[in-house]
Design an enzyme around this catalytic site. Structure first.
Site, short mmCIF file in Angstrom:
data_model
loop_
_atom_site.label_atom_id
_atom_site.label_comp_id
_atom_site.label_asym_id
_atom_site.label_seq_id
_atom_site.Cartn_x
_atom_site.Cartn_y
_atom_site.Cartn_z
CB ALA A 78 -0.89 -0.02 1.23
N GLY A 102 0.92 -5.13 0.82
CA GLY A 102 -0.24 -5.25 -0.06
C GLY A 102 0.12 -5.87 -1.41
CD GLU A 157 -1.96 -7.83 2.67
OE1 GLU A 157 -1.81 -6.65 2.28
OE2 GLU A 157 -2.44 -8.11 3.77
CD GLU A 188 1.79 -5.63 5.43
OE1 GLU A 188 2.68 -6.45 5.73
OE2 GLU A 188 0.94 -5.84 4.54
N1 CAA Z 1 4.59 3.33 -0.48
C1 CAA Z 1 4.96 4.50 -1.02
N2 CAA Z 1 6.17 4.65 -1.63
C2 CAA Z 1 7.00 3.59 -1.67
C3 CAA Z 1 6.65 2.36 -1.12
C4 CAA Z 1 5.37 2.23 -0.51
N3 CAA Z 1 4.93 1.06 -0.01
N4 CAA Z 1 7.69 1.49 -1.29
C5 CAA Z 1 8.64 2.19 -1.95
N5 CAA Z 1 8.24 3.45 -2.18
C6 CAA Z 1 8.96 4.54 -2.84
C7 CAA Z 1 10.05 5.10 -1.97
O1 CAA Z 1 9.52 6.07 -1.08
C8 CAA Z 1 10.98 5.69 -3.02
O2 CAA Z 1 10.44 6.91 -3.48
P1 CAA Z 1 11.31 8.28 -3.46
O3 CAA Z 1 12.44 7.96 -4.40
O4 CAA Z 1 10.36 9.30 -3.96
O5 CAA Z 1 11.77 8.46 -2.06
C9 CAA Z 1 10.88 4.69 -4.15
O6 CAA Z 1 9.67 3.98 -3.96
C10 CAA Z 1 12.01 3.70 -4.18
O7 CAA Z 1 12.10 3.07 -2.91
P2 CAA Z 1 13.44 3.01 -2.03
O8 CAA Z 1 14.30 4.17 -2.34
O9 CAA Z 1 13.02 2.83 -0.59
O10 CAA Z 1 14.11 1.68 -2.59
P3 CAA Z 1 15.07 0.68 -1.81
O11 CAA Z 1 15.58 -0.27 -2.83
O12 CAA Z 1 16.07 1.42 -1.00
O13 CAA Z 1 14.11 -0.12 -0.79
C11 CAA Z 1 12.16 -1.34 -0.13
C12 CAA Z 1 13.13 -0.97 -1.28
C13 CAA Z 1 12.90 -2.22 0.90
C14 CAA Z 1 11.04 -2.14 -0.75
C15 CAA Z 1 11.64 -0.06 0.54
O14 CAA Z 1 11.17 0.83 -0.44
C16 CAA Z 1 10.49 -0.33 1.48
O15 CAA Z 1 10.72 -0.79 2.61
N6 CAA Z 1 9.26 -0.06 1.04
C17 CAA Z 1 8.07 -0.22 1.88
C18 CAA Z 1 7.64 -1.68 1.92
C19 CAA Z 1 6.49 -1.83 2.89
O16 CAA Z 1 6.61 -1.59 4.07
N7 CAA Z 1 5.32 -2.26 2.38
C20 CAA Z 1 4.12 -2.44 3.19
C21 CAA Z 1 3.24 -1.22 3.05
S1 CAA Z 1 1.87 -1.25 4.17
C22 CAA Z 1 0.72 -2.25 3.42
O17 CAA Z 1 0.94 -2.79 2.36
C23 CAA Z 1 -0.59 -2.45 4.17
C24 CAA Z 1 -1.44 -3.54 3.61
O18 CAA Z 1 -1.48 -4.62 4.13
C25 CAA Z 1 -2.31 -3.34 2.44
#
Ligand code: CAA
Length: 258
Positions: A65, A109, A112, A132
């Site tokens: 998400a 997500g 999922e 998450e």
């Molecule tokens: N939401 C919004 N933006 C996201 C994102 C997310 N879930 N995941 C990555 N991005 C964005 C980053 O903010 C970044 O954007 P900017 O360049 O504008 O800052 C871009 O994508 C690239 O990401 P990273 O620079 O972080 O890339 P990385 O290779 O260093 O790391 C990663 C990759 C480990 C996947 C890291 O991006 C990360 O931890 N992302 C979040 C993953 C996460 O926690 N997902 C769960 C979300 S909650 C959910 O999904 C609830 C549900 O059950 C429905």
């Protein structure tokens, strides 16, 4: 007019749906989910299309998400908007099969969403996880339920409680994905399998999908009874006769989906 964040292309009998927000690792914003829902409905309504493939551009299938969009929401917002689940379940509602072709990160997500599809093909680059907990939420689109049914309690619990990622080999070993395919041929292979499914009798595909999904909802004896009822109904289809006739004549069946 902003560029679409989800693209639908018709490839013969298959609807190829691509999440296209690579700069945000295809994070599933409201807009992404609205466009995805619309495309799934379009494919479901299109008589030519018999199967769908869902994939992502860049290095992610979807990184979950959209955390930035979630940041300012309060409890009442989430509850009243039915945030996350509002239209996320569309992939589970349609009757045509959807194959997830997981090309990279499938997190939160994203994992999922892949699990809502009927089966998952992935490349060696795929990584699955429910991270998450690390960002102050918990899975909200079926992660705690579908992951445990798919890979068992111990692994699912570890993944959900720690947020660790699983690589493609582990995902195949524990049955989360059906197969690993070389990255450069992943979408083509998914399209090939999807075309194979789309060429089969549609009523029989619908019933078979429904029966497999039923196995996750009811006790074995009920599931077997449900399956038998459906199996008997297939005898009323023209396609049933065509399948048998084509087999006997050693020719390819031509199904009318009737
Ligand atoms: N939401 C919004 N933006 C996201 C994102 C997310 N879930 N995941 C990555 N991005 C964005 C980053 O903010 C970044 O954007 P900017 O360049 O504008 O800052 C871009 O994508 C690239 O990401 P990273 O620079 O972080 O890339 P990385 O290779 O260093 O790391 C990663 C990759 C480990 C996947 C890291 O991006 C990360 O931890 N992302 C979040 C993953 C996460 O926690 N997902 C769960 C979300 S909650 C959910 O999904 C609830 C549900 O059950 C429905």
């Amino acid at each position: 007019m902003p560029a679409p964040v989800v693209i639908l292309e018709k490839r013969g009998l298959v609807g190829l749906i691509t999440l296209n927000r690579p700069d945000a690792l295809n994070a599933l914003s409201t807009r992404v989910m609205d466009e995805l829902t619309a495309h799934i409905r379009t494919c479901e309504a299109d008589e030519q299309i018999g199967c769908m493939v869902l994939t992502g551009t860049g290095r992610a299938f979807a990184a979950g998400a959209d955390i930035k969009e979630m940041a300012d929401k309060g409890y009442a917002d989430a509850l009243l908007e039915d945030f996350i689940t509002r239209n996320w379940e569309e992939a589970t509602r349609c009757r045509k099969p959807i194959i997830a072709a997981v090309n990279g990160l499938a997190l939160g997500g994203g994992c999922e969403l892949a699990m809502m599809c009927d089966f998952i093909l992935c490349s060696e680059a795929a990584r699955f996880g429910q991270p998450e907990v690390k960002v102050g939420v918990m899975p909200g689109a079926g992660g705690t339920q579908r992951l445990s049914r798919s890979i068992g309690k111990s692994k699912a619990m570890e993944m959900c409680l720690t947020g660790r990622m699983m690589d493609a080999a582990e995902a195949e070993r524990c049955g989360l994905v059906s197969r690993i395919v070389p990255a450069e041929g992943l979408v083509e292979e998914a399209l090939r399998v999807a075309t194979q499914i789309a060429e089969l009798s549609r009523p029989i595909i619908y019933m078979t999908k429904e029966a497999v999904n039923r196995s996750f909802e009811v006790p074995l004896s009920e599931g077997v009874r449900f399956e038998r009822r459906l199996a008997h109904t297939t005898f009323a289809l023209e396609d049933h006769k065509e399948g048998a006739a084509a087999f006997a004549a050693r020719r390819k069946p031509v199904y009318k989906h009737r």
